[in-house]
Write an enzyme that holds these catalytic residues in place. Structure first.
Site, PDB file in Angstrom:
ATOM      1  CG  ASP A  32       1.323  16.165 -30.935  1.00 19.86           C
ATOM      2  OD1 ASP A  32       2.462  16.077 -30.454  1.00 19.86           O
ATOM      3  OD2 ASP A  32       0.749  15.215 -31.513  1.00 19.86           O
ATOM      4  CD  GLU A 242       8.396  14.828 -34.258  1.00 20.04           C
ATOM      5  OE1 GLU A 242       7.836  14.171 -35.141  1.00 20.04           O
ATOM      6  OE2 GLU A 242       8.505  14.409 -33.089  1.00 20.04           O
TER       7      GLU A 242
HETATM    8  O1  FUB Z   1       1.496  12.914 -32.108  1.00 20.17           O
HETATM    9  C1  FUB Z   1       2.123  12.283 -33.194  1.00 20.17           C
HETATM   10  C2  FUB Z   1       3.441  12.897 -33.480  1.00 20.17           C
HETATM   11  O2  FUB Z   1       4.273  12.842 -32.327  1.00 20.17           O
HETATM   12  C3  FUB Z   1       3.427  14.355 -33.834  1.00 20.17           C
HETATM   13  O3  FUB Z   1       2.976  14.612 -35.120  1.00 20.17           O
HETATM   14  C4  FUB Z   1       4.841  14.692 -33.576  1.00 20.17           C
HETATM   15  O4  FUB Z   1       5.112  16.050 -33.536  1.00 20.17           O
HETATM   16  C5  FUB Z   1       5.082  13.997 -32.261  1.00 20.17           C
HETATM   17  O5  FUB Z   1       4.655  14.757 -31.173  1.00 20.17           O
END
Ligand code: FUB
Length: 342
Positions: A32, A242
């Protein structure tokens, strides 16, 4: 976040995979990556993946991260510095579990680290911590940002100095449980469950000058198709899931995001930071691993995309961050990025 065994994931242990880029750091697992240029250097604010021994599930419980490490580099391709622990979950008074994807910003001599973590009631909120140094250590505020919820903060400062936070994620990110404005602990584990209705949207709020609070209401980031209609819940190849990001290119606002269970990075363009944004297409094919999360930054006249895959571990919760150049075409479209070939 997260369904098991999708797409190219099954292929990840096959031999003869050719990767577009190398992991930026191999001593720890990172994911991320939110990249920013501060003081002429690139600073990366990633998640710090660990193996907490928790079984994989659609809720993302196996992503049980406990601290953040900030990375920096002077030039693309140069050595990467790991600045050590910048913030530990034990030093966030309201935190319960799961330090997920962070971002950072700078204003008037202070650096701000924004982070999602579940509170002691297992509800994701977004917190903020401050430092005089871009690499930390950061000190967390005693409470989450009032009115914040869900995951994946992405903080964008416009050319007029106004700062906005984009945030949210469906499924394990809990955004669907806030559809009425209040948290529904018994709500859906995935999305709104109404396939023919407009999809859940990412959220955006302006930040106050103190960078610690929202200034006014949280608004919907609406993505529309070429005919001006909002994307629908069933449109898993195009709708927001997301991992949002905002960059400005030639006066246009590029809202980029992950489609989650279809593993794509897509983009939509608007005329202002609030939107609406018109869907334009996919610009990155699935990486190895289930999650797709990125940031886009300009550095010394070139544009770069920071992303992650699972090259080092072959495991979806133990990721490594990477970078490659990103190209805008003369018509404003973004060239496709394909991170590996078999
Ligand atoms: O790293 C945890 C979660 O996985 C993140 O918040 C999302 O965007 C995904 O990458």
């Amino acid at each position: 976040v997260f369904a098991l065994g999708a797409g190219k994931l099954q292929a990840q242990n096959k031999p003869k995979v050719k990767y577009l880029s190398e992991p930026l750091i191999k001593s720890i697992y990172t994911a991320d990556p939110s990249a920013h240029v501060f003081n002429g250097k690139i600073y990366i604010y990633p998640s710090h993946d660990i193996d907490a021994g928790i079984a994989e599930n659609d809720n993302g419980d196996h992503f049980a991260m406990r601290d953040y490490h900030i990375l920096s580099l002077d030039r693309i391709g140069g050595p990467v510095t790991d600045h050590g622990v910048a913030l530990d979950i034990k030093d966030i008074p309201w935190a319960g579990r799961q330090l997920w994807a962070p971002d950072a910003a700078y204003k008037n001599g202070t650096y701000y680290l924004y982070f999602p973590v579940k509170d002691k009631n297992d509800i994701f909120r977004i917190g903020v911590a401050t430092s005089k140094n871009p690499a930390g250590p950061f000190k967390a505020q005693p409470k989450p940002i009032p009115g914040s919820f869900s995951i994946d903060p992405a903080v964008f400062t416009d050319t007029d100095g106004s700062t906005y936070m984009y945030f949210g994620g469906i499924w394990g990110g809990q955004l669907q449980r806030w559809a009425t404005g209040k948290y529904d602990a018994n709500g859906s584990k995935t999305d709104l469950m109404h396939d023919d209705e407009p999809a859940l949207t990412c959220k955006v709020a302006k930040l106050k000058g103190n960078m610690l609070e929202f200034d006014g209401k949280v608004k919907d980031v609406v993505i529309v198709d070429a005919a001006g209609k909002p994307l629908l819940t069933k449109d898993h190849d195009r709708r927001f899931f997301e991992g949002s990001w905002m960059h400005k290119y030639k006066g246009k606002y590029y809202f980029t995001y992950s489609t989650g269970d279809t593993h794509l990075l897509a983009y939509a363009i608007g005329n202002n930071p609030w939107g609406p944004f018109v869907y334009k297409g996919v610009f990155m094919k699935p990486v190895q691993g289930w999650t797709t999360h990125h940031s886009i930054v300009e550095f010394k006249g070139k544009w770069y995309i920071f992303y992650h895959d699972t090259e080092l571990s072959g495991k979806t919760h133990l990721r490594n961050v990477k970078v490659t150049e990103l190209h805008h075409n003369a018509d404003g479209s973004i060239q496709m990025v394909d991170t590996y070939t078999e």
